[in-house]
Design a protein around this motif. Structure first.
Motif, PDB file in Angstrom:
ATOM      1  N   THR A  24      15.579  18.928  -3.187  1.00 33.19           N
ATOM      2  CA  THR A  24      14.707  19.677  -4.075  1.00 33.19           C
ATOM      3  C   THR A  24      13.254  19.589  -3.599  1.00 33.19           C
ATOM      4  OG1 THR A  24      14.570  17.718  -5.474  1.00 33.19           O
ATOM      5  CG2 THR A  24      16.167  19.400  -6.099  1.00 33.19           C
ATOM      6  N   PRO A  25      12.386  20.511  -4.014  1.00 32.47           N
ATOM      7  CA  PRO A  25      10.975  20.487  -3.599  1.00 32.47           C
ATOM      8  C   PRO A  25      10.301  19.183  -4.008  1.00 32.47           C
ATOM      9  CG  PRO A  25      11.522  22.583  -4.621  1.00 32.47           C
ATOM     10  CD  PRO A  25      12.690  21.679  -4.854  1.00 32.47           C
ATOM     11  N   ARG A  26       9.354  18.713  -3.163  1.00 34.45           N
ATOM     12  CA  ARG A  26       8.715  17.421  -3.415  1.00 34.45           C
ATOM     13  C   ARG A  26       7.470  17.262  -2.548  1.00 34.45           C
ATOM     14  NH1 ARG A  26      13.611  13.882  -1.993  1.00 34.45           N
ATOM     15  NH2 ARG A  26      14.609  15.732  -2.847  1.00 34.45           N
ATOM     16  N   THR A  27       6.668  16.260  -2.868  1.00 37.18           N
ATOM     17  CA  THR A  27       5.544  15.840  -2.036  1.00 37.18           C
ATOM     18  C   THR A  27       5.712  14.365  -1.695  1.00 37.18           C
ATOM     19  OG1 THR A  27       4.185  15.243  -3.955  1.00 37.18           O
ATOM     20  CG2 THR A  27       3.981  17.505  -3.132  1.00 37.18           C
ATOM     21  N   TYR A  28       4.901  13.877  -0.769  1.00 38.97           N
ATOM     22  CA  TYR A  28       4.855  12.458  -0.397  1.00 38.97           C
ATOM     23  C   TYR A  28       6.212  11.899   0.043  1.00 38.97           C
ATOM     24  CZ  TYR A  28       0.142  12.047  -2.426  1.00 38.97           C
ATOM     25  OH  TYR A  28      -1.198  12.179  -2.703  1.00 38.97           O
ATOM     26  N   ALA A  29       7.062  12.719   0.666  1.00 44.39           N
ATOM     27  CA  ALA A  29       8.339  12.224   1.179  1.00 44.39           C
ATOM     28  C   ALA A  29       8.137  11.543   2.525  1.00 44.39           C
ATOM     29  CB  ALA A  29       9.331  13.367   1.319  1.00 44.39           C
ATOM     30  N   ALA A  30       8.996  10.574   2.840  1.00 43.29           N
ATOM     31  CA  ALA A  30       8.990   9.931   4.156  1.00 43.29           C
ATOM     32  C   ALA A  30       9.993  10.642   5.059  1.00 43.29           C
ATOM     33  CB  ALA A  30       9.358   8.455   4.028  1.00 43.29           C
ATOM     34  N   THR A  31       9.672  10.738   6.353  1.00 43.25           N
ATOM     35  CA  THR A  31      10.573  11.377   7.311  1.00 43.25           C
ATOM     36  C   THR A  31      10.666  10.551   8.588  1.00 43.25           C
ATOM     37  OG1 THR A  31       8.807  12.702   8.312  1.00 43.25           O
ATOM     38  CG2 THR A  31      10.003  13.691   6.455  1.00 43.25           C
ATOM     39  N   PHE A  32      11.774  10.752   9.314  1.00 43.31           N
ATOM     40  CA  PHE A  32      11.923  10.190  10.652  1.00 43.31           C
ATOM     41  C   PHE A  32      13.014  10.972  11.367  1.00 43.31           C
ATOM     42  CE2 PHE A  32      14.423   7.554   7.718  1.00 43.31           C
ATOM     43  CZ  PHE A  32      15.694   7.620   8.257  1.00 43.31           C
ATOM     44  N   GLY A  67       4.991   8.293  -1.071  1.00 44.66           N
ATOM     45  CA  GLY A  67       3.884   7.818  -0.251  1.00 44.66           C
ATOM     46  C   GLY A  67       4.263   6.728   0.718  1.00 44.66           C
ATOM     47  N   ALA A  68       5.543   6.682   1.128  1.00 39.71           N
ATOM     48  CA  ALA A  68       6.015   5.670   2.076  1.00 39.71           C
ATOM     49  C   ALA A  68       5.773   6.142   3.506  1.00 39.71           C
ATOM     50  CB  ALA A  68       7.497   5.390   1.850  1.00 39.71           C
ATOM     51  N   ILE A  69       5.943   5.231   4.455  1.00 42.27           N
ATOM     52  CA  ILE A  69       5.932   5.587   5.868  1.00 42.27           C
ATOM     53  C   ILE A  69       7.374   5.724   6.342  1.00 42.27           C
ATOM     54  CG2 ILE A  69       3.715   4.525   6.401  1.00 42.27           C
ATOM     55  CD1 ILE A  69       5.393   2.134   7.596  1.00 42.27           C
ATOM     56  N   GLY A  70       7.575   6.506   7.394  1.00 42.92           N
ATOM     57  CA  GLY A  70       8.884   6.631   8.009  1.00 42.92           C
ATOM     58  C   GLY A  70       8.731   6.788   9.516  1.00 42.92           C
ATOM     59  N   PHE A  71       9.636   6.181  10.288  1.00 49.83           N
ATOM     60  CA  PHE A  71       9.622   6.355  11.738  1.00 49.83           C
ATOM     61  C   PHE A  71      11.007   6.049  12.284  1.00 49.83           C
ATOM     62  CE2 PHE A  71       7.888   2.148  10.712  1.00 49.83           C
ATOM     63  CZ  PHE A  71       8.711   1.291  11.423  1.00 49.83           C
ATOM     64  N   GLY A  72      11.315   6.632  13.426  1.00 49.20           N
ATOM     65  CA  GLY A  72      12.577   6.375  14.102  1.00 49.20           C
ATOM     66  C   GLY A  72      12.338   5.671  15.421  1.00 49.20           C
ATOM     67  N   ILE A  73      13.151   4.644  15.709  1.00 46.90           N
ATOM     68  CA  ILE A  73      13.078   3.929  16.987  1.00 46.90           C
ATOM     69  C   ILE A  73      14.506   3.704  17.479  1.00 46.90           C
ATOM     70  CG2 ILE A  73      12.394   1.829  18.193  1.00 46.90           C
ATOM     71  CD1 ILE A  73      10.113   1.495  16.261  1.00 46.90           C
ATOM     72  N   GLY A  74      14.832   4.263  18.637  1.00 45.55           N
ATOM     73  CA  GLY A  74      16.164   4.085  19.192  1.00 45.55           C
ATOM     74  C   GLY A  74      17.241   4.652  18.284  1.00 45.55           C
ATOM     75  N   GLU A  75      18.185   3.797  17.916  1.00 47.94           N
ATOM     76  CA  GLU A  75      19.322   4.222  17.112  1.00 47.94           C
ATOM     77  C   GLU A  75      19.069   4.164  15.605  1.00 47.94           C
ATOM     78  OE1 GLU A  75      22.469   5.153  18.629  1.00 47.94           O
ATOM     79  OE2 GLU A  75      21.014   5.265  20.260  1.00 47.94           O
ATOM     80  N   TYR A  76      17.882   3.735  15.204  1.00 48.35           N
ATOM     81  CA  TYR A  76      17.656   3.436  13.793  1.00 48.35           C
ATOM     82  C   TYR A  76      16.438   4.157  13.218  1.00 48.35           C
ATOM     83  CZ  TYR A  76      20.712  -0.399  15.199  1.00 48.35           C
ATOM     84  OH  TYR A  76      21.753  -1.133  15.720  1.00 48.35           O
ATOM     85  N   GLY A  77      16.500   4.391  11.913  1.00 51.03           N
ATOM     86  CA  GLY A  77      15.367   4.910  11.181  1.00 51.03           C
ATOM     87  C   GLY A  77      14.793   3.831  10.279  1.00 51.03           C
ATOM     88  N   TYR A  78      13.502   3.950   9.950  1.00 51.68           N
ATOM     89  CA  TYR A  78      12.827   2.944   9.142  1.00 51.68           C
ATOM     90  C   TYR A  78      11.993   3.615   8.053  1.00 51.68           C
ATOM     91  CZ  TYR A  78      13.954  -0.170  13.046  1.00 51.68           C
ATOM     92  OH  TYR A  78      14.623  -0.892  14.017  1.00 51.68           O
ATOM     93  N   ARG A 115       0.820  -1.206   0.000  1.00 48.87           N
ATOM     94  CA  ARG A 115       0.000   0.000   0.000  1.00 48.87           C
ATOM     95  C   ARG A 115       0.856   1.259   0.000  1.00 48.87           C
ATOM     96  NH1 ARG A 115      -2.920  -1.179   5.467  1.00 48.87           N
ATOM     97  NH2 ARG A 115      -2.565  -3.273   4.650  1.00 48.87           N
ATOM     98  N   SER A 116       0.204   2.358  -0.295  1.00 50.09           N
ATOM     99  CA  SER A 116       0.823   3.681  -0.178  1.00 50.09           C
ATOM    100  C   SER A 116      -0.081   4.559   0.671  1.00 50.09           C
ATOM    101  CB  SER A 116       1.032   4.305  -1.557  1.00 50.09           C
ATOM    102  OG  SER A 116      -0.210   4.441  -2.233  1.00 50.09           O
ATOM    103  N   SER A 117       0.409   5.721   1.050  1.00 44.78           N
ATOM    104  CA  SER A 117      -0.356   6.726   1.807  1.00 44.78           C
ATOM    105  C   SER A 117      -0.967   6.158   3.081  1.00 44.78           C
ATOM    106  CB  SER A 117      -1.449   7.328   0.920  1.00 44.78           C
ATOM    107  OG  SER A 117      -0.877   8.000  -0.178  1.00 44.78           O
ATOM    108  N   ALA A 118      -0.212   5.288   3.775  1.00 47.43           N
ATOM    109  CA  ALA A 118      -0.611   4.779   5.085  1.00 47.43           C
ATOM    110  C   ALA A 118      -0.163   5.766   6.165  1.00 47.43           C
ATOM    111  CB  ALA A 118       0.011   3.414   5.322  1.00 47.43           C
ATOM    112  N   VAL A 119      -0.491   5.483   7.421  1.00 54.69           N
ATOM    113  CA  VAL A 119      -0.028   6.292   8.543  1.00 54.69           C
ATOM    114  C   VAL A 119       0.785   5.425   9.484  1.00 54.69           C
ATOM    115  CG1 VAL A 119      -1.995   7.846   8.413  1.00 54.69           C
ATOM    116  CG2 VAL A 119      -2.094   5.888   9.942  1.00 54.69           C
ATOM    117  N   SER A 120       1.633   6.078  10.277  1.00 50.07           N
ATOM    118  CA  SER A 120       2.415   5.357  11.279  1.00 50.07           C
ATOM    119  C   SER A 120       2.680   6.267  12.468  1.00 50.07           C
ATOM    120  CB  SER A 120       3.744   4.868  10.685  1.00 50.07           C
ATOM    121  OG  SER A 120       4.572   5.959  10.332  1.00 50.07           O
TER     122      SER A 120
END
Length: 335
Positions: free
Chosen positions: A248-256, A300-311, A50-55
């Motif tokens: 560069t400018p963009r939409t639907y980027a993942a962050t953590f 449209g990916a998800i991104g999250f950080g936990i401890g020492e790592y990003g996902y 899927r795309s455009s999920a939440v986390s």
């Protein structure tokens, strides 16, 4: 006889070079640099691609749900435990199946709301309690129904704003779980935006990207929840960042966020998706390019950080949707 495939090959090479330029930096310095970080593939997401999920993250575990599978919108909900590298099915999200919603965690609970169900823009909101694996509907988002908004949280409060409700928006709201109330905040100081990016570092929030009336936004903002005020940082443009590298400018980027830095991965300009990886240092207001995401180009990916790592995981490239998950170890140095 002329070979017609020569022109095709030439065009393909040129197109590939342009794609690299579009999703890299506008800085032309090609000197070699030390790049930080190594990607490792983790256990595939147990739900459908899927795309455009939440986390969101609570107590060292990530929670992922909703999204768009290409023909249907979804309401299933999953927990990822990095300690066991395992996905566990949780109670389904109780609202309408949707995509382009927002999610955040605050005060030990998770929240999902707004979005698009294929017909309607939405404004309902729900609270998830991981201790009991139960959902409770809370007060609707008090502004207009919308999708493609931004969200962030600071300890015990969540913040939601911008997005699209038929018009592009820049309003900003705080949710306080202790009182179960929404309070309007000072709106984004910069442009209105749909599908912008947001992350938090050291108690402050950062917002950029997105589009407004088909224009990809270059402004970059900092929010201080202690004062409720915004500060405009140097934009992601050459006139304000001469001789600097920046995304560069963009939409639907993942962050953590990890190690007191924000990270930005991939996204799209509408016609081209990217796989570039950027690290932002708020202490110096500078960006560092960390090479490319090993999972390939996507938006449209998800991104999250936990401890020492990003996902980073899920998302799409064109009509292809993903169910993978990748872990970034930022401490590994490569030449």
């Amino acid at each position: 006889m002329k070979n017609p495939f020569k022109k095709v090959r030439l065009f393909t090479v040129v197109a590939m070079l342009l794609s690299v330029c579009v999703f890299s930096s506008c800085d032309e310095d090609s000197d070699s640099e030390v790049l930080l970080g190594e990607w490792q593939k983790k256990s595939d997401f147990a739900g459908v691609a899927r795309s455009s999920a939440v986390s969101f993250v609570i107590d060292g575990k990530a929670y992922v749900g909703t999204g768009y599978a290409g023909s249907i919108r979804l309401r299933d909900f999953w927990m990822y435990d990095p300690a066991s590298n395992n996905w566990v099915k949780k109670a389904d999200f109780p609202g309408a199946a949707r995509s382009a919603a927002i999610g955040f965690s605050a005060n030990g609970k998770g929240y999902i709301g707004t979005g698009y169900d294929g017909v309607n823009y939405l404004k309902d909101f729900y609270e998830y309690d991981p201790a009991t694996d139960t959902w409770t509907q809370i007060e609707d988002f008090p502004a207009s129904a919308r999708y493609g908004a931004i969200a962030m949280s600071f300890a015990d409060k969540g913040y939601v704003g911008a997005g699209f409700d038929g018009n592009y928006q820049k309003d900003f709201w705080q949710y306080d779980p202790a009182t179960a109330t929404w309070t309007e905040q000072v709106g984004l100081q910069g442009a209105k935006r749909l599908n912008g990016f947001a992350f938090t570092v050291n108690g402050k929030g950062y917002v950029g990207g997105g589009q407004n009336n088909s224009v990809y936004q270059t402004d970059f903002l900092e929010f201080d929840p202690a004062t409720g005020q915004w500060r405009t940082l140097k934009s992601l443009a050459s006139d304000q960042r001469p001789n600097e590298k920046y995304p560069t400018p963009r939409t639907y980027a993942a962050t953590f966020t990890i190690h007191n830095n924000g990270y930005l991965v991939g996204g799209t300009t509408g016609t081209t998706s990217g796989n570039d990886v950027w690290k932002y240092d708020p202490a110096t207001d500078t960006w560092t390019e960390l090479g490319t995401f090993d999972g390939g180009i996507r938006d449209g990916a998800i991104g999250f950080g936990i401890g020492e790592y990003g996902y980073v995981g899920l998302g799409k490239s064109g009509s292809l949707r993903f169910d993978d998950l990748w872990q970034l170890n930022p401490s590994i140095v490569s030449e």
